[in-house]
Design a protein around this motif. Structure first.
Motif, PDB file in Angstrom:
ATOM      1  N   ALA A 275      19.012  -4.025  -6.023  1.00  0.00           N
ATOM      2  CA  ALA A 275      17.958  -5.136  -6.605  1.00  0.00           C
ATOM      3  C   ALA A 275      16.841  -4.480  -7.225  1.00  0.00           C
ATOM      4  CB  ALA A 275      17.630  -5.945  -5.288  1.00  0.00           C
ATOM      5  N   ARG A 276      16.300  -5.336  -8.199  1.00  0.00           N
ATOM      6  CA  ARG A 276      15.031  -5.145  -9.012  1.00  0.00           C
ATOM      7  C   ARG A 276      13.810  -5.374  -7.949  1.00  0.00           C
ATOM      8  NH1 ARG A 276      13.632  -3.893 -13.699  1.00  0.00           N
ATOM      9  NH2 ARG A 276      11.736  -4.868 -14.777  1.00  0.00           N
ATOM     10  N   GLU A 277      13.143  -4.223  -7.684  1.00  0.00           N
ATOM     11  CA  GLU A 277      11.918  -4.355  -6.834  1.00  0.00           C
ATOM     12  C   GLU A 277      10.956  -3.408  -7.281  1.00  0.00           C
ATOM     13  OE1 GLU A 277      13.189  -2.888  -2.823  1.00  0.00           O
ATOM     14  OE2 GLU A 277      14.758  -4.661  -2.358  1.00  0.00           O
ATOM     15  N   GLU A 278       9.691  -3.861  -6.768  1.00  0.00           N
ATOM     16  CA  GLU A 278       8.313  -2.956  -7.180  1.00  0.00           C
ATOM     17  C   GLU A 278       8.570  -1.523  -6.513  1.00  0.00           C
ATOM     18  OE1 GLU A 278       5.651  -4.193  -8.800  1.00  0.00           O
ATOM     19  OE2 GLU A 278       7.012  -5.916  -9.210  1.00  0.00           O
ATOM     20  N   ARG A 279       8.693  -0.668  -7.353  1.00  0.00           N
ATOM     21  CA  ARG A 279       8.738   0.881  -7.107  1.00  0.00           C
ATOM     22  C   ARG A 279       7.935   1.683  -7.454  1.00  0.00           C
ATOM     23  NH1 ARG A 279      14.619  -0.872  -6.851  1.00  0.00           N
ATOM     24  NH2 ARG A 279      15.164  -1.107  -4.719  1.00  0.00           N
ATOM     25  N   GLU A 280       7.802   2.929  -7.370  1.00  0.00           N
ATOM     26  CA  GLU A 280       6.846   4.154  -7.675  1.00  0.00           C
ATOM     27  C   GLU A 280       7.035   4.006  -9.038  1.00  0.00           C
ATOM     28  OE1 GLU A 280       7.263   4.228  -3.396  1.00  0.00           O
ATOM     29  OE2 GLU A 280       8.689   4.091  -5.002  1.00  0.00           O
ATOM     30  N   VAL A 281       5.902   4.770  -9.783  1.00  0.00           N
ATOM     31  CA  VAL A 281       5.659   5.022 -11.222  1.00  0.00           C
ATOM     32  C   VAL A 281       5.446   6.322 -11.497  1.00  0.00           C
ATOM     33  CG1 VAL A 281       4.459   4.197 -13.285  1.00  0.00           C
ATOM     34  CG2 VAL A 281       5.146   2.564 -11.569  1.00  0.00           C
ATOM     35  N   ILE A 282       6.082   6.896 -12.528  1.00  0.00           N
ATOM     36  CA  ILE A 282       5.845   8.369 -13.108  1.00  0.00           C
ATOM     37  C   ILE A 282       5.151   8.136 -14.540  1.00  0.00           C
ATOM     38  CG2 ILE A 282       6.744  10.527 -13.863  1.00  0.00           C
ATOM     39  CD1 ILE A 282       9.132  10.212 -11.732  1.00  0.00           C
TER      40      ILE A 282
END
Length: 484
Positions: A275-282
């Motif tokens: 699923a599309r979810e809020e995740r970490e960012v680089i």
């Protein structure tokens, strides 16, 4: 094919070897990075690696599938297939510390693109494909994510799916393992976590990244042990991470504290979308690469993807089981079980009930395991037909079935989501499900030939080339078939 006892330490040499043995297909016509490249590589999966010489609008070639057969991986190690797990386990137990080289002279640093002043776009630099039908967009699928423990400085290596979210932004799925622990520590202190993403490494370094190792164990040291010499590494331009010096491409960046953005959907190894979810960012700080680099992409859920995860897990699980059950002789994570969920265990049973203990021990070896089948040592665990035959003839559900309810499993198993609204469990419920074990061993004693396998004496000694005619003869007419 005769096994070369020397391990293959260089990606380009390995690709030349595959080409020389008709295992590398060169695709010279221009192909689209959106689906077409992945479609061609999937059709070649397990037969030939694919080298795309004109991917999209890029001059940089893309390679995929150079580790898509178990036999190829053993060959890259320089061992017979039967020795594959033992060789990997020996390397994991006897790591070789890496050797740092002059960064300025490292091949991976021949060209440097500094992103810190803005104006650069990762998609302009690298030919990053969009793989599956409903993927959000381009994904890096074969990048070794390398980070340092903020407390100890010891590195961890993993392969994570990485979404291109913007010109200098990447979204990343981080499962609750070592990289997650490192980032939690950094984020709690309000700090970014420095990372590097190495793309295009030799087969054994890629395999080493998937080792099931303890915290503060640098998987690059397993790569050195597999190579038979310390792995050369180089310090990044913008941070303290050390990366394989021979890598084709390195992306340097930072996992940003307190920042999340939507990531996904993406076609994962269970052959479903996550699923599309809020995740970490680089945030990208730099991209470095060789002159004329080669970009590596792994086609999700195909053989290269499944084997890279399966083989290190098999080696770890075999060692784990043999510590308590030395009569366990082999294990295999089946491809039908996506190389993660279904484990076949071969053993020389010497006590009734022992197979159930082995089942429970296996579940303790890795939480991804969902089904364990234990068979006798006359059953080939690498042959699913043999395992199914053992279940069909040696297993009874009322006495030989083990069910463990309410256990942690894989967060990417879609069947664990069905009890939740919209099939979207909150993070602390992800992967919650059940496990099943099947004791498909025969009893230690039985009357006469109840459990004796049917065999024909001499069937394996027959020389078919000697006894079968090259042309054949019609028994009724005596006329050679070739003349009819």
């Amino acid at each position: 094919m005769t096994t070369d006892p020397t391990p293959w330490r260089d990606l380009r040499a390995w690709l030349r070897h595959l080409a020389a043995t008709d295992r590398l297909a060169a695709i010279r016509k221009p192909v689209s990075l959106e689906h077409e490249l992945a479609a061609i590589a999937k059709r070649l999966d397990g037969r030939q690696a694919a080298l795309f010489l004109a991917p999209g609008d890029h001059a940089m070639p893309v390679v995929s599938g150079f580790m898509s057969r178990r036999e190829w991986i053993a060959e890259a190690m320089g061992v017979a297939g039967s020795e594959l797990l033992a060789r990997f386990r020996h390397a994991a137990d006897n790591p070789l510390p890496w050797r740092e080289v002059d960064s300025a002279a490292a091949p991976c640093r021949q060209v440097v693109h500094d992103f810190r002043n803005g104006g650069l776009d990762i998609l302009d630099l690298l030919p990053i494909p969009t793989h599956s039908e409903h993927d959000y967009g381009p994904y890096i699928s074969a990048g070794l994510v390398i980070a340092r423990n903020p407390r100890t400085g010891v590195q961890n290596v993993s392969i994570n799916r990485i979404q291109i979210s913007g010109p200098d932004r990447l979204g990343i799925l981080i499962l609750p393992r070592h990289l997650f622990a490192f980032f939690q520590t950094a984020e709690a202190a309000g700090d970014a976590l420095e990372v590097a993403i190495a793309i295009g490494v030799d087969p054994l370094t890629a395999l080493s990244s998937q080792a099931i190792a303890p915290l503060d164990f640098d998987e690059l040291e397993i790569a050195g042990a597999l190579h038979g010499q310390p792995l050369p590494v180089a310090k990044c331009v913008t941070n303290e991470v050390r990366v394989p010096a021979e890598a084709e491409i390195v992306i340097e960046g930072r996992l940003l504290p307190g920042e999340r953005s939507p990531e996904g959907p993406f076609g994962e190894f269970p052959k479903y979308y996550s699923a599309r979810e809020e995740r970490e960012v680089i945030a990208i700080d730099a991209v470095t690469h060789r002159h004329d680099p080669i970009f590596h992409t792994i086609i999700p859920a195909e053989m290269e993807h499944l084997l890279l995860g399966a083989i290190p897990r098999e080696a770890t699980l075999l060692a784990h089981l043999q510590r308590s059950f030395p009569n366990v002789t082999d294990v295999h994570l089946s491809i039908g079980g996506v190389g993660r969920y279904h484990l076949f265990v071969q053993m020389k049973k010497n006590r009734e009930g022992q197979a159930k203990n082995v089942i429970l021990g296996a579940f303790g070896g890795h939480y991804d395991l969902k089904q364990v089948i234990v068979v006798d040592d006359d059953v080939d665990v690498h042959n699913p037909l043999e395992v199914e035959w053992a279940v069909a003839t040696r297993f009874q559900a009322d006495r030989d079935l083990v069910v463990v309810a309410g256990a942690q499993g894989s967060a990417l198993d879609p069947s664990t989501t069905v009890a939740f609204d919209g099939n979207k469990p909150p993070p602390h419920w992800q992967g919650f499900g059940a496990k099943m074990g099947l004791d498909a061993t025969k009893p230690l004693t039985s009357s006469e030939h109840v459990f004796t396998r049917v065999r024909i004496p001499g069937e394996f000694e027959v020389d078919l080339d000697e006894v079968v005619s090259a042309t054949g003869t019609d028994a009724l007419t005596g006329t050679p078939l070739a003349e009819r």
